[in-house]
Design a protein around this motif. Structure first.
Motif, mmCIF file in Angstrom:
data_model
loop_
_atom_site.group_PDB
_atom_site.id
_atom_site.type_symbol
_atom_site.label_atom_id
_atom_site.label_comp_id
_atom_site.label_asym_id
_atom_site.label_seq_id
_atom_site.Cartn_x
_atom_site.Cartn_y
_atom_site.Cartn_z
ATOM 1 N N ARG A 1 77.147 2.900 35.203
ATOM 2 C CA ARG A 1 76.242 3.983 35.561
ATOM 3 C C ARG A 1 75.767 4.730 34.309
ATOM 4 O O ARG A 1 74.600 5.086 34.185
ATOM 5 C CB ARG A 1 76.949 4.942 36.522
ATOM 6 C CG ARG A 1 76.033 6.039 37.075
ATOM 7 C CD ARG A 1 76.771 6.962 38.023
ATOM 8 N NE ARG A 1 77.312 6.257 39.174
ATOM 9 C CZ ARG A 1 78.611 6.101 39.417
ATOM 10 N NH1 ARG A 1 79.503 6.602 38.567
ATOM 11 N NH2 ARG A 1 79.031 5.448 40.478
ATOM 12 N N PHE A 2 76.686 4.963 33.369
ATOM 13 C CA PHE A 2 76.345 5.694 32.144
ATOM 14 C C PHE A 2 75.288 4.941 31.333
ATOM 15 O O PHE A 2 74.419 5.547 30.708
ATOM 16 C CB PHE A 2 77.609 5.888 31.299
ATOM 17 C CG PHE A 2 77.406 6.717 30.061
ATOM 18 C CD1 PHE A 2 77.452 8.105 30.117
ATOM 19 C CD2 PHE A 2 77.171 6.117 28.826
ATOM 20 C CE1 PHE A 2 77.261 8.873 28.976
ATOM 21 C CE2 PHE A 2 76.985 6.872 27.690
ATOM 22 C CZ PHE A 2 77.029 8.264 27.761
ATOM 23 N N ASN A 3 75.368 3.608 31.337
ATOM 24 C CA ASN A 3 74.428 2.780 30.576
ATOM 25 C C ASN A 3 73.214 2.341 31.392
ATOM 26 O O ASN A 3 72.361 1.602 30.885
ATOM 27 C CB ASN A 3 75.145 1.542 30.031
ATOM 28 C CG ASN A 3 76.060 1.862 28.853
ATOM 29 O OD1 ASN A 3 75.623 1.868 27.705
ATOM 30 N ND2 ASN A 3 77.328 2.146 29.145
ATOM 31 N N GLY A 4 73.135 2.761 32.666
ATOM 32 C CA GLY A 4 72.003 2.397 33.512
ATOM 33 C C GLY A 4 71.973 0.936 33.870
ATOM 34 O O GLY A 4 70.891 0.345 34.039
ATOM 35 N N LEU A 5 73.149 0.317 33.982
ATOM 36 C CA LEU A 5 73.219 -1.107 34.312
ATOM 37 C C LEU A 5 73.194 -1.310 35.827
ATOM 38 O O LEU A 5 73.835 -0.571 36.573
ATOM 39 C CB LEU A 5 74.504 -1.721 33.746
ATOM 40 C CG LEU A 5 74.665 -1.722 32.219
ATOM 41 C CD1 LEU A 5 76.010 -2.333 31.862
ATOM 42 C CD2 LEU A 5 73.539 -2.469 31.544
ATOM 43 N N HIS A 6 72.474 -2.325 36.244
ATOM 44 C CA HIS A 6 72.431 -2.676 37.660
ATOM 45 C C HIS A 6 73.134 -4.016 37.892
ATOM 46 O O HIS A 6 73.881 -4.168 38.856
ATOM 47 C CB HIS A 6 70.976 -2.739 38.148
ATOM 48 C CG HIS A 6 70.248 -1.441 37.973
ATOM 49 N ND1 HIS A 6 70.514 -0.331 38.737
ATOM 50 C CD2 HIS A 6 69.267 -1.072 37.102
ATOM 51 C CE1 HIS A 6 69.733 0.673 38.357
ATOM 52 N NE2 HIS A 6 68.957 0.232 37.361
ATOM 53 N N ALA A 7 72.909 -4.963 37.003
ATOM 54 C CA ALA A 7 73.559 -6.276 37.112
ATOM 55 C C ALA A 7 74.656 -6.349 36.057
ATOM 56 O O ALA A 7 74.572 -7.092 35.085
ATOM 57 C CB ALA A 7 72.544 -7.392 36.921
ATOM 58 N N PHE A 8 75.701 -5.516 36.246
ATOM 59 C CA PHE A 8 76.729 -5.414 35.208
ATOM 60 C C PHE A 8 77.662 -6.618 35.157
ATOM 61 O O PHE A 8 78.463 -6.747 34.246
ATOM 62 C CB PHE A 8 77.551 -4.137 35.407
ATOM 63 C CG PHE A 8 78.263 -4.060 36.727
ATOM 64 C CD1 PHE A 8 79.489 -4.664 36.903
ATOM 65 C CD2 PHE A 8 77.699 -3.375 37.792
ATOM 66 C CE1 PHE A 8 80.149 -4.583 38.110
ATOM 67 C CE2 PHE A 8 78.362 -3.291 39.003
ATOM 68 C CZ PHE A 8 79.587 -3.895 39.168
#
Length: 233
Positions: A211-218
């Protein structure tokens, strides 16, 4: 082990360090160095660690998280003598009068260094001891006087806080604490839970980091990408 004051004496020596040298290096200027006439009979070296104020939620009695190491503290007492009773080494540059001896010490450990905007960083050497630090307390107790009132003996207590340059401190800390921010370049095979485990010691933070890095497909990290891992709150 620090040598005894009995037998052939090796005097404790305090020398101002060259400003901004990295690591701190003792000055070659004789006026910025003093060797004690009477060595300490006792010497105290204290170390302290700090821990965070809060115990983590659900902690199974492991205690508070480590925060940082405090600088070492070195404390010792010595006596300055002008009675002539204490033999003075042939190569000693210490003045004869107690007030002059104290002023020589003052110039090394206490006088504000205008070019560096702080008191001198000093190097203290005695036997196996080598300590770099700055003076934090300097107490003088006059114990013997001439009929004129001029002091001929004084007890001095000094305390020094350990000093490290930013480069030395960074190398020692290795910037690996979970209480610090981290920037990590993703390598082939890295997963977010694995990286969280390496940095925080707990893989469960991967959702917060995503969430902190704005990842969706982590689940599929791109090698070469930079991820930021914030300090634990």
């Amino acid at each position: 082990m620090i040598p005894s004051i009995s037998g052939k004496k090796a005097p404790l020596k305090i020398t101002a360090c060259v400003p901004k040298s990295d690591p701190p290096a003792a000055s070659g200027d004789p006026s910025k160095s003093i060797s004690l006439l009477i060595n300490p009979s006792e010497l105290s070296l204290k170390r302290k660690t700090d821990f965070t104020k809060c115990t983590p939620m659900g902690d199974p009695a492991t205690g508070r998280n480590f925060a940082r190491m405090q600088p070492d503290t070195l404390t010792f007492n010595t006596t300055f003598d002008g009675t002539g009773v204490v033999p003075v080494p042939v190569d000693s540059t210490l003045p004869l009068e107690v007030e002059d001896q104290l002023e020589a010490l003052n110039k090394v450990v206490y006088v504000y260094e205008g070019t560096d905007h702080q008191p001198n960083v000093v190097q203290i050497v005695w036997g196996t001891l080598l300590f770099n630090g700055r003076l934090t307390s300097f107490d003088i107790e006059y114990t013997l006087f001439r009929p004129s009132g001029a002091p001929v003996r004084a007890k001095v207590s000094m305390s020094f806080q350990g000093f490290k340059t930013k480069k030395e401190a960074t190398l020692e800390a290795n910037a690996s604490s979970p209480d610090l921010s981290h920037a990590v370049i993703v390598q082939d095979g890295d997963t977010l839970p694995l990286l969280c485990y390496r940095i925080y010691g707990d893989s469960s933070y991967y959702i917060d980091v995503a969430r902190f890095n704005g990842l969706h497909a982590f689940r599929a990290l791109k090698p070469g990408a930079t991820l930021h891992f914030p300090p634990l709150g």
